[in-house]
Design an enzyme around this catalytic site. Structure first.
Site, mmCIF file in Angstrom:
data_model
loop_
_atom_site.group_PDB
_atom_site.id
_atom_site.type_symbol
_atom_site.label_atom_id
_atom_site.label_comp_id
_atom_site.label_asym_id
_atom_site.label_seq_id
_atom_site.Cartn_x
_atom_site.Cartn_y
_atom_site.Cartn_z
ATOM 1 N N GLY A 19 -9.826 -6.228 -3.572
ATOM 2 C CA GLY A 19 -10.973 -7.123 -3.456
ATOM 3 C C GLY A 19 -12.296 -6.506 -3.851
ATOM 4 O O GLY A 19 -13.082 -7.103 -4.585
ATOM 5 N N GLY A 51 -5.685 -5.680 9.737
ATOM 6 C CA GLY A 51 -4.735 -4.630 10.048
ATOM 7 C C GLY A 51 -4.351 -3.840 8.819
ATOM 8 O O GLY A 51 -4.913 -3.990 7.748
ATOM 9 N N GLU A 85 1.523 -4.793 -0.235
ATOM 10 C CA GLU A 85 1.655 -6.074 -0.940
ATOM 11 C C GLU A 85 2.459 -5.891 -2.228
ATOM 12 O O GLU A 85 3.351 -6.685 -2.552
ATOM 13 C CB GLU A 85 0.262 -6.613 -1.257
ATOM 14 C CG GLU A 85 0.226 -8.058 -1.703
ATOM 15 C CD GLU A 85 -1.202 -8.565 -1.777
ATOM 16 O OE1 GLU A 85 -1.653 -9.235 -0.824
ATOM 17 O OE2 GLU A 85 -1.876 -8.293 -2.799
#
Length: 637
Positions: A19, A51, A85
């Site tokens: 991000g 988290g 991810e």
């Protein structure tokens, strides 16, 4: 192995990114561009990144996406959240998720080998997650795998970002607009085979063109394998085309017609008209020579077909791949195709799984069946088609009934596949057997609607039931297109078995058979007036090489066929028209009808279907006042 056709998607695209690096810049612009094109895209809210580990909501979004675009920026690896991810995305890749890496101002080799900022980030994680080697290794493996994938690389100042984004959006649009092909309901031993073929294909090497051969005997699953490979890699190409049943289709049509289909599919242009297959070959070279294409040529059986569709590797642009399935290994050798994969029989374990699934529709069965199941596997000799048919034939049967069936199989020599398949035919009712033989002899590849309509003449309104039984017994399949139209398909070996059964009823005297479908038998009967009252169906569909010759015949040949109900002549130049049609006739289809008048005894009132070349008649007068009684009248203008 899951394929896109077996997964449900909530999102077209899942965006993975750091991000702080690209949210308000590149990734934000990419998200807007995708949304503008109607691509349903998941771009996570920062609140979901609470988290250290990936949240259930994000994991669910990844699993329910068709494509994952991973924007690998300078600081991507510094985030343990991003690495988790990525590891989830790579895991989902094995379930059919298409992963597209975007190397945003980073060198792909730095990602692949964890150099530069990626090496620094992992060194910090090593200290932070000391003792959690499994987690660290999973991240490193994910980075290596994503670094090996074919994607997009934007360096510093070497391209306008809006053009770079445009190319990504075009690829995504192409992927989500492509409908995955149906493979099989229960894939057994398929994943390992797909991986082996993909290794031969070496899809990541964009600078070369590879032609690959998949070969083996009929019934082993060559087409199934090619379909699965196609679904797994088609998204990596500019254009793709799976040309099914080349051998059979080239017997029905001219090669130039199939070339037109290929070009229309690849170029997305309609009405491509070719005058010869040589012209088609030249157009394929000219129009596809700069495109990265994936072409599958299924069931090829002669060199001319290869020359027409893929004469040389340089017909196609860099990175293209051509896959050829064939029963003829020598054909691949003669064409100097060195990268080949031979499809072998299923091993005992996979054979057992496939048999159990087809017989019981579940993976575990009563232990009392174990012995007889193993014996069936032995006699099926690893042939997937035989396992599917035998299993379906014994659905719901007791152990004793299985034992009885296997005793029958014992009397059939190994390797005589046609006779093995005949067991499922013997299990049919009399009328179902007759319907099966009609389809095997005349209607393979025909539309479900046509078959049900025409055969209703013989079986009244029982056709839907009979078709359902044949589908349940794995003797035929109904393939449905996007518009809901069904086409009846039958494996070559099952078709051969049906035709073999039909021939044996009168092997030396075709005029005494119920069905006439072989060109030479029909012409013999019509020329020498050898028809009998046993003949009920005739369908003449000559090969291309036989169509030009004028056929001499006896115009009175139909007089002896008192029970002829269907007469279908698709091609053939007859010397003159018939002098008589039997009163029993219910279906009449005669292309290029050889006369400008019909027999004087012709009574259309009993016909269900009539298809004649209307251009040769001046009016509907030949139908007389009975025209309205016809249920279906087709006229070729």
């Amino acid at each position: 192995m899951a394929t896109p056709s077996s997964r449900r998607f909530t999102y077209n695209v899942f965006l993975s990114f750091r991000g702080k690096d690209t949210r308000s810049g590149f990734t934000g612009y990419l998200y807007d561009a995708l949304c503008d094109k109607g691509v349903h895209t998941f771009m996570d809210d920062e609140e979901l990144q609470s988290g250290e580990e990936i949240t259930p909501a994000l994991q669910k979004a990844i699993e329910e996406s068709r494509i994952a675009i991973v924007v690998l920026s300078h600081n991507y690896a510094s985030s343990s959240f991003c690495l988790d991810e990525l590891a989830t995305i790579i895991h989902c890749q094995s379930k059919g998720l298409l992963v597209i890496p975007v190397f945003y101002k980073v060198d792909p080799s730095n990602v692949r080998h964890q150099k530069g900022s990626y090496e620094e980030a992992l060194a910090k994680h090593q200290k932070r997650f000391k003792g959690q080697e499994e987690k660290l290794n999973k991240w490193k493996m994910a980075l290596r795998q994503v670094g090996d994938l074919s994607g997009y690389h934007l360096g510093d100042g070497n391209e306008y970002e809006y053009k770079f984004i445009e190319s990504i959006v075009k690829r995504v649009s192409r992927v989500i607009n492509r409908v995955p092909l149906h493979v099989v309901d229960y894939p057994v031993g398929l994943s390992a085979r797909v991986l082996k073929v993909k290794k031969l294909l070496d899809v990541g090497s964009d600078g070369v063109v590879h032609m690959i051969g998949i070969h083996g005997m009929g019934g082993l699953g060559k087409t199934t394998l090619a379909l699965a490979v196609y679904n797994s890699i088609a998204d990596d190409f500019d254009q793709s085309c799976f040309l099914l049943n080349v051998r059979e289709e080239s017997n029905k049509h001219e090669l130039k017609d199939l070339q037109s289909i290929l070009l229309s599919k690849m170029l997305r242009e309609k009405n491509i008209i070719l005058t010869s297959w040589q012209e088609g070959a030249s157009m394929i070279q000219e129009r596809l020579g700069r495109k990265k294409v994936l072409l599958i040529l299924d069931d090829v059986d002669n060199r001319e077909q290869l020359q027409a569709f893929a004469g040389r590797a340089d017909w196609f642009g860099p990175g293209s791949r051509v896959i050829i399935t064939t029963r003829d290994k020598q054909l691949l050798k003669s064409y100097e195709i060195e990268r080949t994969y031979e499809v072998e029989e299923l091993n005992e374990n996979d054979s057992l799984k496939l048999l159990i699934w087809n017989a019981f529709k579940r993976e575990n069965v009563d232990p009392s069946y174990q012995d007889v199941l193993k014996r069936v596997v032995t006699y099926a000799s690893g042939l997937p088609l035989a396992l599917e048919v035998i299993g379906s034939n014994l659905v719901g049967k007791s152990v004793e009934e299985w034992e009885s069936a296997i005793e029958h199989y014992k009397r059939i020599p190994n390797g005589e596949i046609l006779e093995i398949l005949k067991v499922s035919y013997d299990a049919l009712g009399k009328e179902e057997q007759s319907v099966f033989l009609d389809i095997a002899c005349f209607f393979k590849g025909s539309s479900l609607e046509e078959v049900e309509h025409i055969l209703r003449v013989l079986y009244d309104h029982s056709m839907k039931h009979h078709i359902g039984v044949l589908v349940d017994k794995s003797l035929i399949k109904v393939l449905w297109d996007d518009e809901g139209f069904g086409e009846i398909e039958m494996h070559d070996l099952i078709e051969d078995m049906g035709r073999h059964i039909d021939r044996q009823k009168s092997p030396e005297k075709p005029g005494k058979r119920r069905r006439l479908w072989l060109g030479k038998d029909i012409l013999h009967v019509l020329k020498h007036n050898k028809g009998t009252g046993k003949t009920e169906i005739i369908r003449l569909d000559l090969s291309i090489s036989e169509r030009e010759e004028t056929l001499e015949w006896n115009p009175n040949a139909f007089r002896r066929m008192k029970n002829l109900k269907m007469l279908i002549i698709r091609n053939g130049k007859f010397s003159e028209g018939p002098s008589y049609f039997p009163k029993s006739l219910r279906v009449l289809e005669w292309h290029a009808y050889p006369s400008n008048c019909l027999p004087s005894n012709f009574d259309p009132s009993k016909l269900v279907t009539c298809m004649l070349p209307y251009g040769q008649f001046t009016s509907f007068g030949f139908l007389g006042s009975s025209k309205a009684s016809l249920k279906s009248v087709f006229l070729i203008l």
